[in-house]
Design a protein around this motif. Sequence first.
Motif, PDB file in Angstrom:
ATOM      1  N   PRO A   1       0.817  -1.229   0.000  1.00  0.00           N
ATOM      2  CA  PRO A   1       0.000   0.000   0.000  1.00  0.00           C
ATOM      3  C   PRO A   1       0.845   1.270   0.000  1.00  0.00           C
ATOM      4  O   PRO A   1       0.468   2.275  -0.604  1.00  0.00           O
ATOM      5  CB  PRO A   1      -0.810  -0.121   1.293  1.00  0.00           C
ATOM      6  CG  PRO A   1      -0.841  -1.575   1.605  1.00  0.00           C
ATOM      7  CD  PRO A   1       0.482  -2.090   1.133  1.00  0.00           C
ATOM      8  N   LYS A   2       2.005   1.220   0.663  1.00  0.00           N
ATOM      9  CA  LYS A   2       2.878   2.393   0.697  1.00  0.00           C
ATOM     10  C   LYS A   2       3.405   2.708  -0.697  1.00  0.00           C
ATOM     11  O   LYS A   2       3.483   3.880  -1.096  1.00  0.00           O
ATOM     12  CB  LYS A   2       4.048   2.144   1.651  1.00  0.00           C
ATOM     13  CG  LYS A   2       3.652   2.110   3.118  1.00  0.00           C
ATOM     14  CD  LYS A   2       4.867   1.805   3.973  1.00  0.00           C
ATOM     15  CE  LYS A   2       4.484   1.678   5.436  1.00  0.00           C
ATOM     16  NZ  LYS A   2       5.644   1.325   6.278  1.00  0.00           N
ATOM     17  N   ILE A   3       3.764   1.656  -1.430  1.00  0.00           N
ATOM     18  CA  ILE A   3       4.260   1.853  -2.795  1.00  0.00           C
ATOM     19  C   ILE A   3       3.155   2.442  -3.679  1.00  0.00           C
ATOM     20  O   ILE A   3       3.378   3.352  -4.476  1.00  0.00           O
ATOM     21  CB  ILE A   3       4.771   0.521  -3.384  1.00  0.00           C
ATOM     22  CG1 ILE A   3       6.020   0.054  -2.628  1.00  0.00           C
ATOM     23  CG2 ILE A   3       5.067   0.661  -4.876  1.00  0.00           C
ATOM     24  CD1 ILE A   3       6.510  -1.318  -3.044  1.00  0.00           C
TER      25      ILE A   3
ATOM     26  N   HIS B   1       7.943   4.640   3.978  1.00  0.00           N
ATOM     27  CA  HIS B   1       7.655   5.345   5.234  1.00  0.00           C
ATOM     28  C   HIS B   1       6.150   5.538   5.315  1.00  0.00           C
ATOM     29  O   HIS B   1       5.404   4.620   5.547  1.00  0.00           O
ATOM     30  CB  HIS B   1       8.417   6.666   5.279  1.00  0.00           C
ATOM     31  CG  HIS B   1       8.165   7.466   6.517  1.00  0.00           C
ATOM     32  ND1 HIS B   1       8.333   6.949   7.778  1.00  0.00           N
ATOM     33  CD2 HIS B   1       7.749   8.737   6.688  1.00  0.00           C
ATOM     34  CE1 HIS B   1       8.045   7.880   8.679  1.00  0.00           C
ATOM     35  NE2 HIS B   1       7.683   8.966   8.036  1.00  0.00           N
ATOM     36  N   SER B   2       5.682   6.762   5.066  1.00  0.00           N
ATOM     37  CA  SER B   2       4.237   6.964   4.987  1.00  0.00           C
ATOM     38  C   SER B   2       3.767   6.769   3.554  1.00  0.00           C
ATOM     39  O   SER B   2       2.577   6.746   3.289  1.00  0.00           O
ATOM     40  CB  SER B   2       3.868   8.365   5.486  1.00  0.00           C
ATOM     41  OG  SER B   2       4.421   9.340   4.619  1.00  0.00           O
ATOM     42  N   GLY B   3       4.744   6.656   2.648  1.00  0.00           N
ATOM     43  CA  GLY B   3       4.418   6.399   1.251  1.00  0.00           C
ATOM     44  C   GLY B   3       4.091   7.622   0.448  1.00  0.00           C
ATOM     45  O   GLY B   3       3.916   7.547  -0.752  1.00  0.00           O
ATOM     46  N   ASN B   4       4.033   8.813   1.081  1.00  0.00           N
ATOM     47  CA  ASN B   4       3.555   9.991   0.374  1.00  0.00           C
ATOM     48  C   ASN B   4       4.501  11.163   0.595  1.00  0.00           C
ATOM     49  O   ASN B   4       4.806  11.513   1.723  1.00  0.00           O
ATOM     50  CB  ASN B   4       2.159  10.352   0.883  1.00  0.00           C
ATOM     51  CG  ASN B   4       1.635  11.647   0.298  1.00  0.00           C
ATOM     52  OD1 ASN B   4       1.954  11.985  -0.828  1.00  0.00           O
ATOM     53  ND2 ASN B   4       0.857  12.376   1.061  1.00  0.00           N
ATOM     54  N   PHE B   5       4.992  11.781  -0.489  1.00  0.00           N
ATOM     55  CA  PHE B   5       5.830  12.958  -0.327  1.00  0.00           C
ATOM     56  C   PHE B   5       5.116  14.211  -0.840  1.00  0.00           C
ATOM     57  O   PHE B   5       5.713  15.274  -0.979  1.00  0.00           O
ATOM     58  CB  PHE B   5       7.170  12.785  -1.056  1.00  0.00           C
ATOM     59  CG  PHE B   5       7.076  12.746  -2.553  1.00  0.00           C
ATOM     60  CD1 PHE B   5       7.024  13.908  -3.299  1.00  0.00           C
ATOM     61  CD2 PHE B   5       7.038  11.542  -3.219  1.00  0.00           C
ATOM     62  CE1 PHE B   5       6.947  13.872  -4.683  1.00  0.00           C
ATOM     63  CE2 PHE B   5       6.959  11.493  -4.601  1.00  0.00           C
ATOM     64  CZ  PHE B   5       6.920  12.665  -5.336  1.00  0.00           C
TER      65      PHE B   5
END
Length: 482
Positions: free
Chosen positions: A281-283, A348-352
């Motif tokens: 899901p992070k990817i 990490h949280s998957g979102n930058f």
Amino acid sequence: MKAITFTFKVLFFTYFLFFFLATFETPLLADDYGYRWTALNGSNPLLDSIQVAIDYYKNWGGRSLAHFFAHWMMWSYSNEYGFLIYAMINTLVLVTIVYCSYLVVIPSDSSTNQMQHLSSLSFFRPSWNHLNTHSMATLALLLLLMTINAKAHYQTIFWATGAAHYLWMYLILAVGLAALKEFILEGQEFRFSLINLILLLALGFSYENVGLSLCALIGLRYLTPFFKLKKKGIKSFVLPSLRALFPMGLLLGSSLIMLMAPGNQVREKIAYPDGTGTLLPKIQWWLESVVIFLGRPEGLLTLFVFGILTYKLKSLRTKPLWKIISETPLIFNLGLLCLLMSASYLGHSGNFYGRKSFNIGWVFCLFLTSLLLRSGMIEAISKLKLKMFGSVLILFLILANSRWIYDYAIIKSFNSKIKSREQEIISLKEKGQQDITVNSIANPFGLEDLSDDPHHYINAPYSKILGIHSLKVIPSTSSIQQ
């Protein structure tokens, strides 16, 4: 030429003037009240700021350097003059970032020789008294790209506490890239000096995706000879000397100290009480954020400007863009750094996306500007008629200025509402009321307003600052955050 130079200087000054005014008009918001209350209860600003940095390292977020600056911002706040001192320093921070960005993108000796531009360095001497078409065009392009690209700019550029985390932390990266340009971006040997070593430490301490990304960038450079030898069938590899590895080790050490802060774990548990999920899901979230990052209005505008300029310059290029990127270390490493900083959020949280993408977005702008300069822009500026050059230059600066002028109008209107509400609270206090209820106010910052819970983390310190027992607001549909 004198008229163009004068107009440039006026618009350049206006750009930073309205940035100053917008910062000055920004009121205390959200987390600011808590920081302000802590500052009011301190006795020694320097010692208190150090203690605040230590406390946040242990208890929340781990960003010691950012909170060190945040304490000084709140300490400098004046009941009479508001954020006057902060606005002055914040404007100086942006000026420094623009200047350092200019130093990063202009051709240096090594890149000049590779591109074979005769006396290219003379075009870009950064002297305010000797501006020329090349220096003005580069500065105008930087102002335009960085201004339209900044995501969540109310929070990342103007908001005091947010600026400590984003704009001021990007200042460290901008200064580091400019001062260590030859080492980080052009692959030359590190020059040992006290200030360069301090810069490496500050880069590691500055932000989560900066230190490790720079380490990866430098580390890949050390591995490149190995891959070249392996490609030739030679498996031997000579390790770099300890002296060569020391700068990366220092950078890695400071990065790990910040990333391993107990406060990071505390924040992670509170922000994600059920965990951050599995890797898949992070990817997926990260890939979605890439699309959003490139597809947001700011990103599209930046790509649009770059696309138009690239198309116009095609007849002046002697090499395709991909070859210019691959053969110019500065451009290649800026692009690679942008990718590494983006990839650091994977797993990490998957979102930058959002505020997290602030420094990524500005590195991306440096990459684009550097590429444009070396893909026909220098030749185009030399060939443009002065009248056409002046028109394009002024257009870029007017577009850049319009952002801060618009922001100033929005923030000033919002600040007047905040002041009116605070005056209402003070008037009720003077009438003897200690438990006060007022209306909520929508804000352009996307931040929480006061809550209907008097014990809320925003309400409680604000009540103490105003000297009342409790404060709450009446929620309304108009108070939904924008």
